[in-house]
Design a protein around this motif. Structure first.
Motif, short mmCIF file in Angstrom:
data_model
loop_
_atom_site.label_atom_id
_atom_site.label_comp_id
_atom_site.label_asym_id
_atom_site.label_seq_id
_atom_site.Cartn_x
_atom_site.Cartn_y
_atom_site.Cartn_z
N LYS A 1 0.82 -1.22 0.00
CA LYS A 1 0.00 0.00 0.00
C LYS A 1 0.85 1.26 0.00
O LYS A 1 0.42 2.29 -0.52
CB LYS A 1 -0.94 0.03 1.21
CG LYS A 1 -2.07 -0.96 1.13
CD LYS A 1 -3.05 -0.76 2.25
CE LYS A 1 -2.48 -1.27 3.54
NZ LYS A 1 -3.46 -1.37 4.61
N SER A 2 2.04 1.17 0.56
CA SER A 2 2.90 2.37 0.64
C SER A 2 3.34 2.83 -0.75
O SER A 2 3.76 3.98 -0.91
CB SER A 2 4.11 2.11 1.52
OG SER A 2 4.97 1.16 0.92
N THR A 3 3.24 1.97 -1.75
CA THR A 3 3.62 2.35 -3.11
C THR A 3 2.44 2.92 -3.89
O THR A 3 2.63 3.44 -4.99
CB THR A 3 4.20 1.15 -3.88
OG1 THR A 3 3.17 0.18 -4.09
CG2 THR A 3 5.37 0.53 -3.14
N PHE A 4 1.24 2.81 -3.34
CA PHE A 4 0.04 3.26 -4.04
C PHE A 4 -0.19 4.75 -3.84
O PHE A 4 0.09 5.30 -2.77
CB PHE A 4 -1.21 2.52 -3.55
CG PHE A 4 -1.26 1.06 -3.90
CD1 PHE A 4 -0.37 0.48 -4.79
CD2 PHE A 4 -2.20 0.25 -3.32
CE1 PHE A 4 -0.42 -0.86 -5.11
CE2 PHE A 4 -2.28 -1.10 -3.63
CZ PHE A 4 -1.38 -1.65 -4.53
N ASP A 5 -0.73 5.39 -4.84
CA ASP A 5 -1.10 6.79 -4.78
C ASP A 5 -2.24 6.95 -3.76
O ASP A 5 -3.15 6.12 -3.71
CB ASP A 5 -1.57 7.25 -6.17
CG ASP A 5 -1.78 8.74 -6.26
OD1 ASP A 5 -2.69 9.25 -5.56
OD2 ASP A 5 -1.06 9.39 -7.03
N PRO A 6 -2.22 7.99 -2.95
CA PRO A 6 -3.31 8.22 -1.99
C PRO A 6 -4.69 8.28 -2.64
O PRO A 6 -5.69 7.92 -2.02
CB PRO A 6 -2.95 9.56 -1.35
CG PRO A 6 -1.48 9.68 -1.51
CD PRO A 6 -1.15 8.98 -2.80
N LYS A 7 -4.74 8.69 -3.90
CA LYS A 7 -6.03 8.73 -4.61
C LYS A 7 -6.60 7.34 -4.80
O LYS A 7 -7.81 7.16 -4.81
CB LYS A 7 -5.87 9.43 -5.97
CG LYS A 7 -5.56 10.90 -5.85
CD LYS A 7 -5.31 11.51 -7.22
CE LYS A 7 -4.82 12.94 -7.10
NZ LYS A 7 -4.39 13.49 -8.38
N LEU A 8 -5.73 6.35 -4.97
CA LEU A 8 -6.19 4.96 -5.06
C LEU A 8 -6.55 4.44 -3.68
O LEU A 8 -7.58 3.81 -3.50
CB LEU A 8 -5.11 4.09 -5.70
CG LEU A 8 -5.42 2.59 -5.80
CD1 LEU A 8 -6.68 2.32 -6.61
CD2 LEU A 8 -4.23 1.83 -6.38
N SER B 1 -5.42 3.90 -14.45
CA SER B 1 -3.97 3.73 -14.54
C SER B 1 -3.38 3.24 -13.22
O SER B 1 -2.47 2.40 -13.20
CB SER B 1 -3.29 5.03 -14.95
OG SER B 1 -3.65 5.38 -16.26
N MET B 2 -3.92 3.74 -12.11
CA MET B 2 -3.44 3.30 -10.79
C MET B 2 -3.81 1.84 -10.54
O MET B 2 -3.00 1.09 -9.98
CB MET B 2 -4.04 4.19 -9.71
CG MET B 2 -3.51 5.59 -9.71
SD MET B 2 -4.35 6.58 -8.46
CE MET B 2 -4.11 8.21 -9.11
N LYS C 1 -7.75 5.89 -1.15
CA LYS C 1 -9.02 6.38 -0.58
C LYS C 1 -10.19 5.48 -0.97
O LYS C 1 -11.22 5.51 -0.32
CB LYS C 1 -9.28 7.83 -0.98
CG LYS C 1 -9.79 8.05 -2.37
CD LYS C 1 -10.14 9.50 -2.59
CE LYS C 1 -10.91 9.63 -3.89
NZ LYS C 1 -11.45 10.94 -4.10
N GLU D 1 -7.02 8.36 -14.79
CA GLU D 1 -6.00 8.35 -13.74
C GLU D 1 -6.20 7.17 -12.78
O GLU D 1 -5.26 6.45 -12.45
CB GLU D 1 -6.02 9.67 -12.98
CG GLU D 1 -4.94 9.77 -11.93
CD GLU D 1 -4.97 11.10 -11.18
OE1 GLU D 1 -3.91 11.52 -10.73
OE2 GLU D 1 -6.07 11.69 -11.02
#
Length: 126
Positions: A78-85, A106-107, A87, A103
């Protein structure tokens, strides 16, 4: 921006389908659910298993669920995931998708790439 759940489901399923050529099988493939599994015999936590769940997409009542087992197995992913994902992550492995744009798609695709690498490293998929 896609808000129709059928369209969101079909878009995510289309992003998942190339993984069938990379060693996963679709154990479920219907108009409302699609699941990918490794069919290789694996040993996890000392138990032999014939196959292991990778990910799925399911139309639910109020969202489209993207269930992603690699993030359950390796929470630090999870630490590699964008915060937008992140959420959209509800619980340990289910992302609730109500709106899908390029976007976010893509995530999700990037997460599947990383999940595939993890399964490959563990020998769970050829």
């Amino acid at each position: 921006m896609k808000t129709d759940f059928v369209e969101i489901f079909q878009t995510i399923r289309a992003a998942m389908q190339p993984y069938e050529a990379l060693g996963f099988n679709d154990r479920v493939n219907s108009e409302t659910a699609y699941e990918l599994w490794s069919e290789k015999e694996v040993v996890i936590d000392g138990k032999k298993r014939l196959g292991w769940f990778f990910c799925s997409v399911v139309i639910m009542k109020n969202y489209v669920g993207f269930y992603f087992m690699p993030v359950y197995l390796e929470p630090e992913m999870k630490s590699t995931f964008d915060p937008k994902l992140l959420k959209h992550l509800k619980g340990k492995s289910c992302f609730h998708i109500k709106k899908l744009d390029f976007e976010l798609l893509s995530m999700i695709e990037g997460a599947m790439v990383e999940g595939f690498k993890l399964y490959k490293e563990k020998g769970w998929v050829d």
